[in-house]
Scaffold this active site. Structure first.
Site, PDB file in Angstrom:
ATOM      1  N   ASP A 100      -0.560  -9.226  -5.770  1.00 32.57           N
ATOM      2  CA  ASP A 100       0.990  -8.757  -6.238  1.00 32.57           C
ATOM      3  C   ASP A 100       1.031  -7.407  -6.272  1.00 32.57           C
ATOM      4  OD1 ASP A 100       4.459  -9.803  -7.768  1.00 32.57           O
ATOM      5  OD2 ASP A 100       3.733  -8.545  -5.457  1.00 32.57           O
ATOM      6  N   LEU A 137       0.561  -1.090  -0.401  1.00 27.31           N
ATOM      7  CA  LEU A 137      -0.028  -0.033  -0.277  1.00 27.31           C
ATOM      8  C   LEU A 137       0.716   1.406  -0.154  1.00 27.31           C
ATOM      9  CD1 LEU A 137      -3.084  -1.447   2.555  1.00 27.31           C
ATOM     10  CD2 LEU A 137      -3.125  -1.191   0.260  1.00 27.31           C
ATOM     11  N   ARG A 138       2.289   0.855  -0.137  1.00 25.00           N
ATOM     12  CA  ARG A 138       3.045   2.064  -0.143  1.00 25.00           C
ATOM     13  C   ARG A 138       3.548   2.894   1.364  1.00 25.00           C
ATOM     14  NH1 ARG A 138       6.439  -0.517  -3.413  1.00 25.00           N
ATOM     15  NH2 ARG A 138       5.395  -0.752  -5.607  1.00 25.00           N
TER      16      ARG A 138
END
Lengths: 320, 167, 435
Positions: C305, C64-65
């Protein structure tokens, strides 16, 4: 997935960029070689200039240093009467300022007509060709390990000059093939021109088995690889190979795969010896061979200017 | 539309006599590739001149490179004599816009500095776009601009004109 | 809120249910499947005629950064994207910046995700401090904070003694260790070994990078009895090793990404950086083996992914480009595409993105494991309503994710994908509705 159109060719199958010999139709290659012949005779005149690229700006974008290649492109462009700008963009690590595409965009705003690009990463010229303006042409002067198409073409010019007919030849390419863009371009050119016997010669660490899929015969023995060859192309051994655990030493490489007069004697009596330069005397090639009667290393340089003039004039004359 | 009939062989005879009067002892003939070169070759023999006629191509100096790319004939230029101080007589088959002559003169000056350059042609069809003239033309005709006029040479060496509409 | 989903084809792989039925939801739970009580007055009706009504998807791998790489994605955008993809439960990797090796970070992440009501978030905790591969993390505390397992993300653990100890420790508490089988040294290249990498002059990753790592992991599983989930298998040789390990009865499970399932190294074409992925795309024989293994259950789950990457990181020469693609919104479509191409029915196809991932998560899900990934009366109302016959083109405008790069981009592929999510229900509330 979707079939991909070769970005080097326009909709009419004419050459607008030279990015790789892989995917270049045979007739396009032959046209380049024939045109190079014209420019070779121009280079013998007193006035070596022709006005074909007059008013055009050729930007030499060398992200990887190479004085010799850059110089030959500069000479070629100037003989076509182009304006040449040289940009040596120092390649630092990721903490650099401008991105590759920003650099291209800025230069395009300066009305560049042609980019001659050398880059350390395979595929960089394709990225540039995808993103530059439609009227701008890109010539790949070497990208990573992938391709060095003008070298491949000038090597073919040399072979055609000395041997005439490709259909009967045995060509041996010797050395660090897995890391060599010259080797890849030579292999694609030789297969396109119909050379029936191409040998890739070197130790397993430098000549992997799956090279066979490119249409060559892999030889891990120098004698077997050279025997009966009409053309021997020696590749430069780079120092990095020792640190990458691929070779123990230059001395051992020279002993096993270096071209000595004794090894050369296994080839045909009229075999020619080629090398893209710069040569490592005593490593991949003995001085006596490099300077000997079989060597065409210096003529290769002359052919290189004519071939580059041919490439630049052909692509500049075709619209995207 | 009137059809024009041009007898190339007959015109050649005219050209030969016109060129004979232009040629001086040290004049060199240079034919423009490809039609002019054939004419110059035969003229050279018929006039009994020394050595060989030169051939010159306009390919590398043409002004339509950007539009049409590199044309054929790029390596046709053969000048087996010094250009410096030479008296050149250019020979061409058809003189039209004058651009080929301009390109050829530029190519010529890449080789040296001639004393003089003169021009003799088989057919002058008008339509000049540059200030260029021939000292001698065997025929003067007017043709619609879309019509191409070219000289052909048969295997036996006979000259014949072909007319084609431009595509 | 009361919701009634009518006339849909209700497919619940776990129970085998596949029939036309209504689904009634109240206070976050499914109260009835089939006929709702006559006095059931819904606040919302969803007409699911022509659609599948399935459990909300469970995706075992997404990045999700946040925290750390907000220029590539934010919690909010990526969880919304997951909801748009019909996903109701998402497992995220621990290689955030800083990595998830502190309970406080995990709690914060879970708290923020809960507030957004887009998707349930199940973080994997770091297996070692800082993911450095040297010191174990406080797994008991991390699991209390909400971690469902422990992982090294893509960072190798070179010290086999540390790996052994980490697995032993995790096994003490019954935690699953999630590992990507990739040898740290052999795995350094940018493209899979083979004719394509050779021709393009790209540094290559031999199959041995995966198999050497698999052998090591499997040996350590034998030694420790630890439960291991193998992430992102990419090769036919890897599949064979997993098949043998399962046949032996070892406690291993495995997943495969949507990219390895559908693409090969040929798709790199002229150095298309959208194909720069890790693991790298391998050859046709590998893809075929992965597809068959997912069908026969050797591979348990299909994952997105999801790795959103921004334009600046993709508009670079291939080797310099950042690997990854946005994929949460494509998971269902790519599952359906695989299922259709393999001739599997809907229940078997959808199991790989619903009930099977839940089985992999096991006890990690806590009380939710009874009903997540399935449609059961009395269970949580996590539901996806999708039109299997509709198609859509993957364009920048169509994607909710902040990252717009995917190999399935319509401009490049020319192929539209099957299956469109119409609505996603999370804990009985609407987390997504198609316009």
């Amino acid at each position: 997935m979707l079939s991909r159109h070769n970005p080097q060719l326009n909709a009419n199958g004419e050459l607008i960029h030279l990015l790789s010999i892989d995917g270049l139709p045979r007739d396009v290659m032959t046209h380049i070689l024939d045109t190079a012949g014209t420019f070779l005779s121009v280079n013998d005149r007193e006035v070596k200039k022709v006005p074909l690229l007059r008013g055009k700006s050729v930007f030499n974008l060398f992200f990887e240093n190479s004085t010799r290649t850059r110089t030959t492109f500069e000479i070629a462009a100037k003989r076509l009467s182009a304006d040449v700008i040289n940009l040596d963009i120092a390649r630092s690590s990721t903490a650099k300022g401008e991105s590759l595409l920003d650099t291209i965009a800025n230069l395009s705003a300066m009305h560049a007509d042609m980019f001659v690009v050398r880059h350390s990463e395979s595929g960089a010229p394709y990225l540039i060709a995808r993103h530059c303006a439609p009227h701008v042409h890109v010539v790949n002067a070497g990208d990573g390990r992938h391709a060095h198409p003008t070298q491949g073409l000038l090597d073919m010019y040399a072979i055609r000059h000395y041997k005439r007919d490709f259909a009967q030849l045995s060509v041996a390419i010797v050395g660090d093939i897995v890391h060599s863009r010259v080797a890849r371009s030579d292999i694609h050119a030789l297969t396109t021109l119909g050379v029936p016997d191409i040998r890739a010669v070197g130790p397993r660490t430098l000549v992997p088995g799956d090279l066979g899929e490119m249409g060559v015969r892999v030889c891990h023995d120098m004698g077997e690889g050279i025997r009966g060859a009409d053309v021997i192309i020696m590749l430069r051994l780079q120092n990095e190979r020792m640190s990458g655990a691929m070779l123990p030493s230059a001395g051992e490489f020279s002993k096993t795969f270096g071209l000595t007069p004794a090894k050369l004697a296994l080839a045909k009596a009229d075999a020619i010896v080629m090398h893209p330069g710069p040569i490592n005397r005593g490593v991949e090639i003995d001085s006596s061979v490099a300077d000997g009667s079989h060597s065409v290393i210096l003529p290769q340089v002359t052919f290189g200017i004519a071939v580059r003039m041919a490439v630049m004039s052909i692509i500049a004359g075709n619209e995207a | 539309m009137t059809t024009l009939s041009l007898d190339a062989e007959a015109l050649y005879t005219e050209l030969l006599s016109g060129v004979r009067s232009l040629v001086r002892p040290d004049t060199v003939l240079v034919g423009i590739w490809s039609g002019g070169a054939w004419l110059a070759e035969r003229l050279h023999a018929d006039l009994g001149l020394q050595g060989a006629a030169g051939v010159i191509s306009s390919t590398l100096h043409r002004d339509d490179f950007s539009a049409r790319g590199l044309a054929g004939g790029g390596d046709a230029t053969r000048l087996p004599f010094s250009i410096d101080d030479a008296k050149i007589l250019l020979i061409d088959d058809v003189l039209f816009t004058g651009r080929t002559i301009r390109a050829v003169v530029n190519e010529l000056f890449d080789f040296g500095r001639p004393r003089s350059v003169d021009l003799a042609v088989l057919v002058d069809r008008g339509g000049r776009e540059l200030p260029i003239q021939a000292s001698f033309a065997a025929a003067k005709v007017t043709l619609p601009p879309e019509q191409r006029l070219t000289l052909a040479r048969s295997p036996e060496g006979r000259f014949v004109f072909s007319f084609k509409a431009k595509p | 809120m009361r919701i009634l989903i009518t006339d849909g084809r209700v497919v619940d792989p776990a129970s085998g249910r596949d029939e036309r039925a209504d689904v009634a939801i109240d206070a976050g739970r499914i109260v009835a499947i089939g006929r709702a009580a006559p006095d059931f007055e819904p606040a919302r009706r969803i007409d699911a005629s022509g659609c599948i009504v399935m459990p909300g998807l469970v995706d075992l791998a997404a990045r999700l950064r946040e925290p750390g790489r907000e220029h590539e994605g934010m919690l909010e955008s990526e969880l919304k994207a997951a909801a748009a993809g019909g996903i109701t439960s998402l497992v995220c990797l621990p290689d955030t910046e800083p990595p998830l090796d502190e309970p406080g970070l995990v709690e914060m992440l879970k708290f923020r995700a809960r507030k957004m009501s887009s998707c349930r978030l199940f973080p994997l905790g770091a297996l070692t401090r800082g993911l450095e591969g040297e010191v174990l993390t406080e797994m008991a505390k991390l699991s209390e904070a909400g971690c469902v397992g422990f992982s090294q993300a893509d960072r190798p653990v070179r010290d086999t003694m540390v790996m052994l100890r980490a697995m032993q420790y995790a096994a003490t508490f019954g935690h699953t260790v999630w590992l990507r089988p990739q040898d740290g040294w052999l795995g350094k290249g940018v493209a899979a070994s083979g004719a394509v990498a050779t021709r393009l002059g790209l540094s290559s990753v031999p199959v041995a990078a995966e198999t050497v790592a698999l052998h090591t992991i499997i040996e350590l599983v034998r030694a420790t009895g630890a439960r291991v989930h193998l992430c992102r298998l990419s090769s036919s040789a890897g599949v064979a090793l997993v098949r043998a390990a399962k046949a032996e009865g070892l406690p291993v499970t495995a997943d495969v990404s949507v990219h390895s399932l559908h693409l090969t190294d040929d798709d790199i074409g002229y150095f298309n950086a959208d194909m720069r992925l890790t693991p790298p795309l391998r050859q046709g024989a590998d893809r075929d083996a992965l597809r068959a293994a997912l069908a026969d259950g050797t591979i348990d789950a299909l994952v997105s992914d999801h790795n959103p990457v921004d334009d600046d990181a993709k508009n670079l020469p291939f080797a310099e480009a950042e690997p990854g693609a946005s994929a949460v919104e494509l998971l269902l479509s790519l599952a359906l595409k695989w299922g259709q191409e393999m001739g599997l029915g809907l229940p078997r196809t959808l199991a790989r993105v619903t009930s099977d991932p839940v089985r992999v998560l096991g006890a990690g899900l806590g009380p939710l494991s009874a009903s997540a990934g399935r449609l059961v009366e009395g269970g949580v109302a996590d539901i996806c309503v999708a039109d299997p016959a509709a198609t859509w083109q993957v364009t920048r405008e169509a994607l909710t994710s902040q990252g717009k790069h995917t190999p399935f981009d319509f401009a490049a592929s020319g192929t539209a994908l099957p299956g469109r999510v119409r609505a996603t229900v999370l804990a009985g509330g609407m987390s997504f509705e198609a316009r």
